[in-house]
Design an enzyme around this catalytic site. Structure first.
Site, PDB file in Angstrom:
ATOM      1  N   HIS A  99       0.890  -1.324  -0.015  1.00 38.37           N
ATOM      2  CA  HIS A  99      -0.044  -0.156   0.015  1.00 38.37           C
ATOM      3  C   HIS A  99       0.868   1.130   0.042  1.00 38.37           C
ATOM      4  O   HIS A  99       0.572   2.435  -0.292  1.00 38.37           O
ATOM      5  CB  HIS A  99      -0.940   0.199   1.323  1.00 38.37           C
ATOM      6  CG  HIS A  99      -1.948  -1.131   1.239  1.00 38.37           C
ATOM      7  ND1 HIS A  99      -3.092  -0.987   0.556  1.00 38.37           N
ATOM      8  CD2 HIS A  99      -1.889  -2.174   2.102  1.00 38.37           C
ATOM      9  CE1 HIS A  99      -3.626  -1.918   0.862  1.00 38.37           C
ATOM     10  NE2 HIS A  99      -3.144  -2.820   1.815  1.00 38.37           N
TER      11      HIS A  99
ATOM     12  N   LYS B 129     -12.645  11.940   2.308  1.00 39.26           N
ATOM     13  CA  LYS B 129     -11.395  11.203   2.341  1.00 39.26           C
ATOM     14  C   LYS B 129     -10.441  11.776   3.342  1.00 39.26           C
ATOM     15  O   LYS B 129     -10.749  12.907   3.726  1.00 39.26           O
ATOM     16  CB  LYS B 129     -10.857  10.969   0.981  1.00 39.26           C
ATOM     17  CG  LYS B 129     -10.739  12.213   0.142  1.00 39.26           C
ATOM     18  CD  LYS B 129     -10.409  11.980  -1.207  1.00 39.26           C
ATOM     19  CE  LYS B 129     -11.479  11.358  -2.020  1.00 39.26           C
ATOM     20  NZ  LYS B 129     -11.524   9.883  -2.167  1.00 39.26           N
ATOM     21  N   ARG B 130      -9.389  11.297   3.646  1.00 36.66           N
ATOM     22  CA  ARG B 130      -8.671  11.956   4.449  1.00 36.66           C
ATOM     23  C   ARG B 130      -8.108  13.300   3.770  1.00 36.66           C
ATOM     24  O   ARG B 130      -7.868  13.356   2.676  1.00 36.66           O
ATOM     25  CB  ARG B 130      -7.121  11.032   4.799  1.00 36.66           C
ATOM     26  CG  ARG B 130      -7.463   9.831   5.669  1.00 36.66           C
ATOM     27  CD  ARG B 130      -6.259   9.023   5.789  1.00 36.66           C
ATOM     28  NE  ARG B 130      -5.920   8.367   4.358  1.00 36.66           N
ATOM     29  CZ  ARG B 130      -5.043   8.757   3.737  1.00 36.66           C
ATOM     30  NH1 ARG B 130      -3.904   9.731   4.094  1.00 36.66           N
ATOM     31  NH2 ARG B 130      -4.583   8.238   2.729  1.00 36.66           N
TER      32      ARG B 130
ATOM     33  N   LYS C 123      -4.766  14.274  -2.313  1.00 40.49           N
ATOM     34  CA  LYS C 123      -6.099  14.165  -2.481  1.00 40.49           C
ATOM     35  C   LYS C 123      -6.846  15.430  -3.062  1.00 40.49           C
ATOM     36  O   LYS C 123      -7.867  15.256  -3.689  1.00 40.49           O
ATOM     37  CB  LYS C 123      -6.688  13.798  -1.056  1.00 40.49           C
ATOM     38  CG  LYS C 123      -6.385  12.717  -0.343  1.00 40.49           C
ATOM     39  CD  LYS C 123      -6.811  11.402  -0.999  1.00 40.49           C
ATOM     40  CE  LYS C 123      -6.778  10.171  -0.055  1.00 40.49           C
ATOM     41  NZ  LYS C 123      -6.964   8.757  -0.600  1.00 40.49           N
TER      42      LYS C 123
ATOM     43  N   THR D 140     -11.327   3.125  -1.894  1.00 38.19           N
ATOM     44  CA  THR D 140     -12.588   2.302  -2.100  1.00 38.19           C
ATOM     45  C   THR D 140     -13.815   3.272  -1.831  1.00 38.19           C
ATOM     46  O   THR D 140     -14.943   2.600  -2.127  1.00 38.19           O
ATOM     47  CB  THR D 140     -12.415   1.276  -0.883  1.00 38.19           C
ATOM     48  OG1 THR D 140     -12.088   2.077   0.294  1.00 38.19           O
ATOM     49  CG2 THR D 140     -11.318   0.240  -1.262  1.00 38.19           C
TER      50      THR D 140
ATOM     51  N   LYS E  22     -18.061   2.730  -3.322  1.00 38.71           N
ATOM     52  CA  LYS E  22     -19.156   3.073  -2.302  1.00 38.71           C
ATOM     53  C   LYS E  22     -19.828   3.873  -3.103  1.00 38.71           C
ATOM     54  O   LYS E  22     -21.194   3.758  -3.157  1.00 38.71           O
ATOM     55  CB  LYS E  22     -18.869   3.483  -1.063  1.00 38.71           C
ATOM     56  CG  LYS E  22     -17.883   2.394  -0.204  1.00 38.71           C
ATOM     57  CD  LYS E  22     -17.173   2.891   0.896  1.00 38.71           C
ATOM     58  CE  LYS E  22     -16.072   2.045   1.353  1.00 38.71           C
ATOM     59  NZ  LYS E  22     -15.200   2.338   2.457  1.00 38.71           N
TER      60      LYS E  22
END
Length: 861
Positions: free
Chosen positions: A391, A582-583, A588, A690, A694
């Protein structure tokens, strides 16, 4: 505005197709009252809502226990191969509703609580999230980002392993304090401890009979009788077991989390009268190992406590694995296996990221020092047993432990790692004579001012399989980070694209949509998500289009009411819900989203009479406590929201909300209500994601880049059914080579210049004009992550407007939604786990339903 239906009311409308009769409602009520009276309170008149929750949880748990025991009996009778999933993080969320869904108890419990005069949703809201992970699942390097394994993914995997009938065990740490609770105070993130165990946990069971000693420090003696690790400090690992039910197959697997306990004689053997109190207090030093989850998941810090945590979970787990291996044969409880050479035939160990990498030298230590195997035999066993999921590719996130720390804390393991490295480099030298640079690159020991152990290299060398978590991710690690290892052992490298469990992320959190789908294609899709493609037969069916749009609107009505209650902002439920959760991290690119918000705001202000499509933009996520830039990004978002939300000219055409304390339970509310899912990381930076899956499964359209699993999502749903924008990986590489001048874009794009000047000039921080100067300076002069898209006009402003519903026929929008839902089959964690099982673990999944505890067939067992 019509009052939205509650989930309970929706479930009352859903045809249960035989499920309501699974449990006798009167029995549930009887058991509920029994637990309330005998377990919790003597007088129901003084019972609190929390007492009612615990009574319901214990009632549901009763239905787990018999299946749990029966499953373990089944495993001992059949003696299957077992898989052990080692992860330092499991973000489980809440358990009650997920358990009811998987045991087909939800409708009966609904009815029982209703007859008891209680509200099911109120009781569910009392449960604490088990936040034993950092959340999110993305990741990083200059080419591919990846600071931490996705803990929500780990939870999905446990669900799928049970639903597929695999003999599986999740192992981790029972953190007393999980991921911090996030409070927004004056626009800033403030962290508070997550004391999730303060009221107890009805789902876990302590198993002191399986407590195991874990050793630290000490020294190594080489004697004629073998190697001995002596004078160690001992910490006890106390296991807590949590049942993990499969989907309606009566299989209940186990997640075992270890808690650190000091032995009774800890630091007491030499105490005197004056030292007794201090000696007892020193026990905390041992028990701190399982006290708190490390939240800095985007930056590796070589802290001794973290290394202790990693070895603690590995050492305790491997003792458990060996114990179970020796006794697991034909139902015998005696030690019947003494030859560990067959361990790989009966045991698979999956290392989720490098955090459990010490399983490799620890298993070697057990085989060499305790079981007295030869090195060659022990190494063969280890490499055939262990497999590694990558990861982490971001250089500052990769685990590189200082040798001095290793020498002090785990001296025997350092010896073993040195020997592994010597033999490994000897092999490489034979394959590539004279290539000293390759030896340096592939060594497990990195030279420099301070020698360090590269844990990713240890994982690759000590495993028989190495996998990435999306196709683009797996290709990149073979081409860049692990290129040398791939050239030597190409057969080791695989891809296992991530997935999510449809039980939690559709059936549980979006029952209305689950039922609409079931009405068209039946219920079997819940355990075979590939069947969703059958929805394409109905893509032009007006009734399906109408039903899906209706479910989405109901979810939006409900979430609008939630937002109004918790954020005191009036939300237009007919606006487009544009969501990025998200974080918080530069890669991001919440900053890109923020610049887009400012641009939309300026456009509305400039042309207030234009027919703008109302848009509610929601951003949520936690910043690591030590990550200043991420915290400043949160402050910018809240500052922009303060200005936008109170501007009467804008009104309800644009609202901005920062979602405080984003966690699994909040995700279950917001994802079903979302129209647009922001997945906008630079191409080649997200490992998989992920959250994107969703949103897709719940009928939100993705606006995003060709990054991570977005690439495969576009293939499955059709790229024309996503809003794809920005550069591809090749374009990013070309820009890296040609160079980049932020000021060129700043001076060339008027809307961008205006947005940047507003941030820099204090428009959004009138009381502190220079509050965001660091952000502007970073974007213009030192941007590492955002540059590759943020200053391109097509990325910053123009392309996102193609996702404006005003530019779309509502019917065509919903058809795109149906194409997305129909394309979700690949992204089931059942598919992911089936591939792990067949291609890495050497196991075969099964949809067979084992007999329930009260099944008359058991009489003949």
């Amino acid at each position: 505005m019509p009052k939205p239906l509650t989930d309970q009311e929706k479930r009352k409308q859903i045809s249960v197709r035989g499920l309501a009769g699974v449990e006798n409602v009167s029995d549930l009520k009887t058991n509920f009252n029994r637990h309330l009276h005998f377990t919790l309170v003597k007088d129901r008149n003084v019972a609190t809502k929390r007492d009612y929750y615990f009574a319901l949880a214990n009632t549901v748990r009763d239905h787990l226990v018999g299946r749990w025991i029966r499953t373990q009996q089944h495993y001992y009778e059949k003696d299957p191969k077992r898989v052990y999933y080692l992860s330092l993080e499991f973000y489980m969320g809440r358990t009650l509703q997920n358990t009811m869904v998987n045991l087909a108890l939800e409708n009966a419990c609904d009815e029982a609580t209703y007859q008891l005069g209680l509200d099911m949703e109120e009781l569910q809201d009392i449960e604490e999230d088990a936040g034993l992970g950092n959340g999110g699942s993305g990741q990083e390097n200059p080419h591919l980002i990846s600071p931490s394994p996705p803990p929500v993914l780990s939870a999905c995997f446990l669900d799928s392993m049970a639903s597929l009938g695999l003999a599986a065990y999740g192992y981790g740490i029972r953190y007393e304090f999980g991921i911090f609770n996030q409070k927004i105070v004056n626009g800033w993130q403030v962290e508070e401890a997550d004391d999730w165990l303060r009221y107890g946990n009805p789902w876990e069971k302590a198993r002191p009979e399986y407590m195991r000693p874990v050793h630290f420090y000490g020294r190594v003696e080489h004697t004629p009788d073998g190697v001995k690790w002596v004078d160690t400090q001992v910490v006890l690992a106390l296991p807590y077991d949590t049942p993990v039910p499969g989907y309606r197959n009566n299989v209940v697997n186990t997640m075992r989390l270890w808690s650190a306990k000091a032995p009774c004689d800890f630091n007491l053997k030499d105490f005197n009268v004056g030292g007794y109190i201090q000696a007892v207090l020193d026990r905390n030093l041992a028990e701190n190992i399982s006290r708190v989850l490390y939240p800095n998941d985007n930056f590796f810090e070589g802290k001794e406590l973290r290394l202790k945590q990693e070895y603690f979970v590995v050492a305790a787990t491997l003792q458990d694995i060996v114990r179970r291996f020796k006794s697991s044969k034909f139902g015998s409880t005696e030690v019947v296996r003494v030859d560990l050479s067959t361990l790989p035939d009966k045991v698979a160990i999956q290392l989720n990221d490098t955090h459990p990498a010490l399983a490799i030298p620890e298993l070697m230590r057990i085989l060499l020092d305790t079981e007295h195997q030869t090195w060659e035999k022990a190494w063969d066993i280890v490499t055939r047993t262990c497999a590694y999921t990558n990861h982490t590719v971001l250089p500052e996130a990769l685990e590189r432990w200082p040798i001095d720390l290793f020498q002090n804390l785990l001296p025997r393991h350092l010896e073993i790692i040195f020997e592994i490295n010597r033999r490994h480099l000897e092999r490489i030298a034979n394959l590539y004579p004279g290539d000293h640079d390759r030896l340096r690159r592939m060594s497990l020991v990195e030279e420099g001012d301070q020698k360090k152990i590269n844990m990713a290299h240890l994982c690759i060398v000590g495993s028989h399989a190495v996998n990435g978590v999306a196709r683009i991710h797996s290709d990149i690690i073979k081409a860049t980070l692990f290129k040398d290892f791939y050239e030597v052992d190409p057969h080791k490298f695989q891809n296992k694209t991530n997935g999510i469990t449809p039980r939690r992320w559709l059936v549980m959190c979006n029952p209305g949509l689950a039922e609409v789908i079931a009405e068209r294609i039946g219920e079997d899709y819940i355990r075979d998500l590939d069947q969703l493609k059958n929805l394409l037969e109905f893509v032009d069916d007006d009734s399906l289009i109408r039903d899906i749009a209706k479910v989405k609107q109901e979810n939006k009505l409900k979430f609008s009411a939630y937002l109004e209650e918790h954020y005191k902002v009036k939300i237009n439920p007919n606006s487009m819900f544009d969501v990025q959760v998200k974080r918080i991290h530069e890669y991001k690119r919440q900053l890109l989203n923020c610049l887009h918000i400012i641009t939309l705001y300026n456009r509305i202000k400039k042309e207030p009479n234009k027919n703008w499509t109302p848009r509610t933009i929601m951003i949520g996520g936690k910043a690591a406590p030590g990550y200043h830039t991420a915290k400043l990004i949160i402050r910018l978002i809240t500052a922009v929201g303060d200005i936008v939300n109170h501007d009467e000219v804008v009104g309800d055409r644009l609202k901005v909300i920062f979602l405080e304390n984003y966690k699994v339970t909040l995700a279950e509310k917001i994802i079903p209500a979302s129209d647009l899912s922001e997945q906008i990381s630079t191409a080649g930076t997200e490992a998989s994601g992920t959250g994107n899956m969703k949103f897709m499964l719940n009928g939100a359209l993705t606006i995003g880049t060709m990054d991570g699993a977005n690439v495969e999502m576009a293939e499955e749903a059709g790229e024309e059914n996503l809003f794809i924008f920005g550069m591809r990986v090749d374009d990013v590489d070309a820009m890296d080579k040609s160079g980049y001048d932020a000021m060129e874009y700043y001076n060339r794009i008027p809307e961008l210049k205006l947005a940047m000047d507003q941030i820099a000039g204090g428009y959004f921080s009138p009381d502190q004009h220079d509050l965001f100067k660091d952000i502007v300076n970073m974007l213009l002069h030192h941007d590492r992550w955002v540059k590759k898209l943020i200053f391109l006009p097509s990325a910053m402003v123009l392309i996102p407007l193609s996702s404006d519903p005003s530019q779309q026929n509502p019917k065509e929008w919903t058809k795109m939604v149906i194409h997305n839902i129909a394309g979700c089959g690949k992204f089931s964690s059942d598919r992911t786990i089936s591939q792990y099982a067949r291609e890495i673990w050497g196991m075969e999944p099964s949809l067979e339903r084992i007999p329930a505890p009260d099944d008359p067939l058991l009489v003949n067992d």
